[in-house]
Design an enzyme around this catalytic site. Structure first.
Site, PDB file in Angstrom:
ATOM      1  N   LYS A 185      12.120  17.299  81.567  1.00 23.14           N
ATOM      2  CA  LYS A 185      13.290  17.283  80.682  1.00 23.14           C
ATOM      3  C   LYS A 185      14.595  17.193  81.495  1.00 23.14           C
ATOM      4  CE  LYS A 185      15.660  20.577  78.888  1.00 23.14           C
ATOM      5  NZ  LYS A 185      17.028  20.003  78.977  1.00 23.14           N
ATOM      6  N   PRO A 186      14.921  16.010  82.014  1.00 23.26           N
ATOM      7  CA  PRO A 186      16.210  15.861  82.687  1.00 23.26           C
ATOM      8  C   PRO A 186      17.320  15.596  81.677  1.00 23.26           C
ATOM      9  CG  PRO A 186      15.042  13.787  82.754  1.00 23.26           C
ATOM     10  CD  PRO A 186      14.131  14.768  82.050  1.00 23.26           C
ATOM     11  N   SER A 224      17.610  14.837  77.715  1.00 24.17           N
ATOM     12  CA  SER A 224      18.596  15.550  76.910  1.00 24.17           C
ATOM     13  C   SER A 224      19.924  14.802  76.942  1.00 24.17           C
ATOM     14  CB  SER A 224      18.778  16.974  77.453  1.00 24.17           C
ATOM     15  OG  SER A 224      19.811  17.639  76.768  1.00 24.17           O
ATOM     16  N   PRO A 227      25.265  16.516  72.822  1.00 23.33           N
ATOM     17  CA  PRO A 227      25.555  16.414  71.387  1.00 23.33           C
ATOM     18  C   PRO A 227      24.981  15.164  70.731  1.00 23.33           C
ATOM     19  CG  PRO A 227      27.518  15.954  72.705  1.00 23.33           C
ATOM     20  CD  PRO A 227      26.480  16.474  73.650  1.00 23.33           C
ATOM     21  N   SER A 250      29.057  28.296  72.157  1.00 23.36           N
ATOM     22  CA  SER A 250      28.596  28.520  73.523  1.00 23.36           C
ATOM     23  C   SER A 250      27.466  27.550  73.826  1.00 23.36           C
ATOM     24  CB  SER A 250      28.106  29.961  73.708  1.00 23.36           C
ATOM     25  OG  SER A 250      27.522  30.130  74.990  1.00 23.36           O
ATOM     26  N   ASP A 256      17.385  25.608  77.441  1.00 21.79           N
ATOM     27  CA  ASP A 256      16.182  26.448  77.436  1.00 21.79           C
ATOM     28  C   ASP A 256      15.673  26.668  76.016  1.00 21.79           C
ATOM     29  OD1 ASP A 256      16.168  26.790  80.240  1.00 21.79           O
ATOM     30  OD2 ASP A 256      17.710  28.325  80.082  1.00 21.79           O
ATOM     31  N   ALA A 286      21.331  27.020  69.346  1.00 18.86           N
ATOM     32  CA  ALA A 286      21.804  27.955  70.372  1.00 18.86           C
ATOM     33  C   ALA A 286      23.303  27.848  70.603  1.00 18.86           C
ATOM     34  CB  ALA A 286      21.060  27.701  71.685  1.00 18.86           C
ATOM     35  N   GLY A 291      28.133  33.834  73.460  1.00 18.81           N
ATOM     36  CA  GLY A 291      27.365  34.537  74.483  1.00 18.81           C
ATOM     37  C   GLY A 291      26.018  33.921  74.748  1.00 18.81           C
TER      38      GLY A 291
END
Length: 317
Positions: A185-186, A224, A227, A250, A256, A286, A291
Site C-alpha cells: 500500500k504505497p 493511496s 482525498p 486530523s 493505518d 479517521a 487527535g
C-alpha cells in the site's frame, strides 16, 4: 481460522493537544493532552478492534514509556506480543491550532535497536505465524534496524504460507517491494519512488501500476490517493475507488485505518473491490475526528455505503 498479526518496529506514544494560536518566543497554553498507543501496526490493531475484529499486536517496547504503551494497549483489550528493548519507546506530539484548524505533527526518530533485539522479534514472529494468517507490517524502521528487515519478514511469511501486507516507506519499501508481498500500500509519492519517476499524473498512474506488477512479486497493489481515494491494481483488474468529501479534522492514522478496513474485509471474505472500498471508507472516517482516535465503525459503514453507490470503472489488464 486465519488470524491477523500486526508488526510495529517503531511504536510510539502519541500525545495530542490543541492551542489557540501558534507563534515563536512565547508560552503556548495547551489544552489537557490525550495519550494513545501509536505506530503503524499498533494503529492497525487499534482500528481492527474498533471495527469489531481481533489481532495479535507485536511490537518493540522499552523504558517507562514502553511500560506506559503496554498499559494503554491493556486498556483496549488488544492481545500483545512484546519484544523488549533497552532504549525508551518514543513519544510523538500533535498540536492543533484552533485559530486556523491547522495541525502540527512532531514525529521522533525512535530509539536505536540492537541486532539481538530485532533478531528476537523475527524469531518470535516465526513462532507466531501459521498458514493462512495475515501479517500486517506498518511503519518506518527505527535507527539501526537494517533496510532489508521487511525482506526478512517477507521470507518468514512466505515460508509459513502467511499473507504479508506491507505499508512502509523509504529504503525499507524499495527493498521489500522486490520480495514476496501479498499486498503493498504505497501512496502516490512512494509509487513514484518505486517506479523511478519524480512525479505521477493521472494519465501515468495506471500504466505505472501495471508495470510495477509485471516486474515485482506482489499480488495486490493499493495506491493511496489521499482525498481522491485509492487505486486497486492486480494483474487482472484495475479499479479507481473514489473517496467522499468530509470535514477533515486530523489525518493521523488515516492510512493505518485504511489498512485495517482492508484486512478486515479479507477476513470477512469480501471481494478485492469491496476491500478497497471499505478501506477508503475507514481511512476517510479517521480524518473526521481530532487527535488519534482513528476510524469509528459507524462512520466507516456510512461512508462505505456512499462509496459503493459510486460505480467504479473496471478495467481488465
Amino acid at each position: 481460522m486465519a488470524r491477523i498479526i500486526t508488526l510495529t518496529v517503531n511504536p510510539a506514544i502519541d500525545k495530542s493537544t490543541t492551542v489557540a494560536g501558534i507563534g515563536p518566543n512565547t508560552k503556548l497554553r495547551c489544552t489537557q493532552p490525550t495519550f494513545d498507543a501509536g505506530g503503524g501496526g499498533i494503529n492497525v490493531s487499534r482500528a481492527i478492534k474498533k471495527l469489531g475484529g481481533t489481532s495479535l499486536c507485536s511490537y518493540f517496547a522499552g523504558g517507562p514509556s514502553g511500560a506506559y504503551l503496554k498499559q494503554l494497549l491493556d486498556e483496549t483489550n488488544i492481545e500483545q506480543s512484546i519484544t523488549p528493548i533497552e532504549g525508551f519507546t518514543r513519544e510523538n506530539l500533535a498540536v492543533t491550532d484552533t485559530s486556523t484548524n491547522q495541525q502540527y505533527r512532531f514525529g521522533m526518530p525512535g530509539p536505536p535497536i540492537k541486532e539481538v533485539e530485532w533478531q528476537n522479534a523475527l524469531k518470535q514472529l516465526e513462532l507466531q505465524l501459521n498458514k493462512g494468517d495475515y501479517l500486517v507490517a506498518s511503519g518506518k524502521l527505527p535507527p539501526n534496524v537494517p533496510d532489508d528487515f521487511y525482506v526478512k519478514v517477507s521470507r518468514i511469511a512466505e515460508n509459513k504460507e502467511a499473507l504479508f501486507i506491507l505499508d512502509t516507506s523509504g529504503d525499507a519499501l524499495m527493498k521489500a517491494a522486490k520480495s514476496h508481498v501479498y499486498m503493498l500500500k504505497p501512496n502516490l509519492a512512494e509509487l513514484g519512488v518505486l517506479c523511478g519517476v519524480s512525479s505521477i499524473t493521472d494519465l501515468d498512474l495506471k500504466s505505472l501500476a501495471k508495470e510495477f506488477l509485471k516486474t515485482n512479486d506482489c499480488q495486490i497493489l493499493v495506491v493511496s490517493l489521499g482525498p481522491k481515494g485509492a487505486l486497486l491494481a492486480t494483474k487482472n483488474e484495475m479499479v479507481q475507488i473514489p473517496a467522499p468529501v468530509v470535514h477533515q479534522k486530523s489525518t493521523i492514522g488515516a492510512g493505518d485505518s485504511m489498512v485495517a478496513g482492508m484486512v478486515m474485509s479479507l477476513i470477512w471474505g469480501k471481494s478485492l473491490v469491496d476491500m478497497v472500498q471499505y478501506g477508503v471508507a475507514c481511512g476517510t472516517a479517521a480524518t473526521m475526528h481530532h487527535g488519534t482516535q482513528l476510524c469509528i465503525k459507524e462512520d466507516a459503514d456510512k461512508l462505505y455505503e456512499w462509496i459503493k453507490q459510486q460505480t467504479p470503472v473496471l478495467e481488465t489488464n
